[in-house]
Design an enzyme around this catalytic site. Structure first.
Site, mmCIF file in Angstrom:
data_model
loop_
_atom_site.group_PDB
_atom_site.id
_atom_site.type_symbol
_atom_site.label_atom_id
_atom_site.label_comp_id
_atom_site.label_asym_id
_atom_site.label_seq_id
_atom_site.Cartn_x
_atom_site.Cartn_y
_atom_site.Cartn_z
ATOM 1 N N ASP A 156 34.674 74.904 41.324
ATOM 2 C CA ASP A 156 33.401 75.016 40.604
ATOM 3 C C ASP A 156 32.269 74.964 41.633
ATOM 4 O OD1 ASP A 156 32.172 74.770 37.715
ATOM 5 O OD2 ASP A 156 31.022 73.403 38.998
ATOM 6 N N GLU A 187 30.741 79.908 36.706
ATOM 7 C CA GLU A 187 30.805 79.603 38.142
ATOM 8 C C GLU A 187 32.111 78.895 38.487
ATOM 9 O OE1 GLU A 187 28.760 78.117 35.927
ATOM 10 O OE2 GLU A 187 28.291 76.049 36.508
ATOM 11 N N ASP A 200 24.033 85.996 40.825
ATOM 12 C CA ASP A 200 25.165 86.934 40.834
ATOM 13 C C ASP A 200 25.649 87.204 42.262
ATOM 14 O OD1 ASP A 200 25.167 87.084 38.133
ATOM 15 O OD2 ASP A 200 24.351 89.122 37.991
#
Ligand SMILES: [Mg+2]
Length: 305
Positions: free
Chosen positions: A179, A223, A196
């Protein structure tokens, strides 16, 4: 970004399987302007070629000694790794029974002997066209469009087969859940366009750390990323997780709102032999618990146990 397969028919490989030398030469000469041709003289050689090279199409003589074309076709269509390769039979016998056998063994089309060049070319072209379209569709279905990594559809489709294989070979499965730390703050501060780009850069690092073609790097959520590592024991899994976390740190993507002033990852990893084809959720839960601990301990680290 996901690069869609833009292969051409000319780049496709067709494997021609025929015990007759003259017949092989005739067929490969007819097809040589259309695509790449490889020839073998028997079914066992064809099978081992397919396992190593995976051609785009097979053109197979029905009548061959030992293993005939029909049995070769059945073997291809019963192999999980090969069953998407289309197959065209070449047959001297066009009786109703013989045609039925071609379809029932899993063949996609047939051409009768003596071969008419233009018919063979058109049938091969049609099969290759639909193969290329199917490949492109598969790419779209199983990949994340932003990062080009595999997606959840892939995991769902692939896990039952993978787990069966590993259980049979008594091999462990390594799983790492990553993460990006403080990613919400990153988006808030730099904007979604940069967000992005950050995801793409992290995805690229993950991709570079996959060991072989069997390792799967997956975009799991916004994410969150997942590494699926067949045969990786606890030590190997931990090492790969640590390498990736370090590589992201070293890449030094600026993130002013964190302690390290850069983008970092946290990772929860496990390796287990205690799984079956229904246990994906349980394994992910365990990885998630470790990930939670890595976050609690201060992020930018791996918890693997
Ligand atoms: Mg023959």
């Amino acid at each position: 970004m996901l690069a869609l397969d833009t292969r051409t028919i000319e780049s496709c490989t067709v494997l021609i399987v025929d015990d007759d030398n003259v017949s092989r030469t005739v067929i490969s000469t007819i097809l040589s302007d259309l695509c790449q041709c490889v020839t073998v003289s028997n079914a066992p050689d064809a099978l081992s070629y397919c396992k190593q090279q995976k051609p785009d199409l097979l053109v197979v003589d029905v009548n061959m000694p030992e293993m005939n074309g029909l049995n070769l076709c059945k073997a291809i269509k019963h192999d999980d790794d090969l069953d998407d390769i289309p197959l065209i039979f070449i047959t001297g016998n066009v009786s109703k029974e013989s045609q039925l056998q071609c379809w029932e063994s899993g063949g996609n089309d047939f051409v009768s002997k003596p071969v008419i060049a233009q018919t063979l070319i058109h049938r091969v072209r049609n099969q290759l066209l639909s193969k290329l379209r199917m490949d492109a569709l598969t790419t779209l279905t199983f990949h994340d469009s932003l990062t080009g990594l595999l997606n959840r559809n892939y995991l769902k489709q692939e896990y039952p087969r993978l787990s069966r294989q590993l259980m049979r070979d008594q091999q462990p499965l390594g799983v790492i859940l990553f993460d990006i730390d403080y990613f919400k703050q990153y988006n808030d501060h730099y904007g979604h366009l940069y967000g992005d780009q950050c995801l793409e850069r992290v995805a690229k690092i993950l991709q570079q750390h996959g060991r072989r073609s069997r390792d799967a790097m997956i975009r799991y959520g916004g994410e969150e990323f997942l590494a699926i590592l067949p045969d990786a024991d606890m030590t190997a899994t931990r090492k790969i997780a640590q390498n990736i976390v370090k590589a992201v740190y070293d890449t030094n993507i600026p993130h002013v709102q964190t302690v390290h002033s850069r983008v970092t990852l946290s990772a929860g990893a496990i390796s287990t032999k205690a799984f079956d084809q229904d246990s994906l959720e349980d394994i992910l839960d365990l990885a998630d618990i470790n990930l939670y601990e890595a976050k609690l301990n201060g992020k930018n680290q791996v918890v693997c146990k």
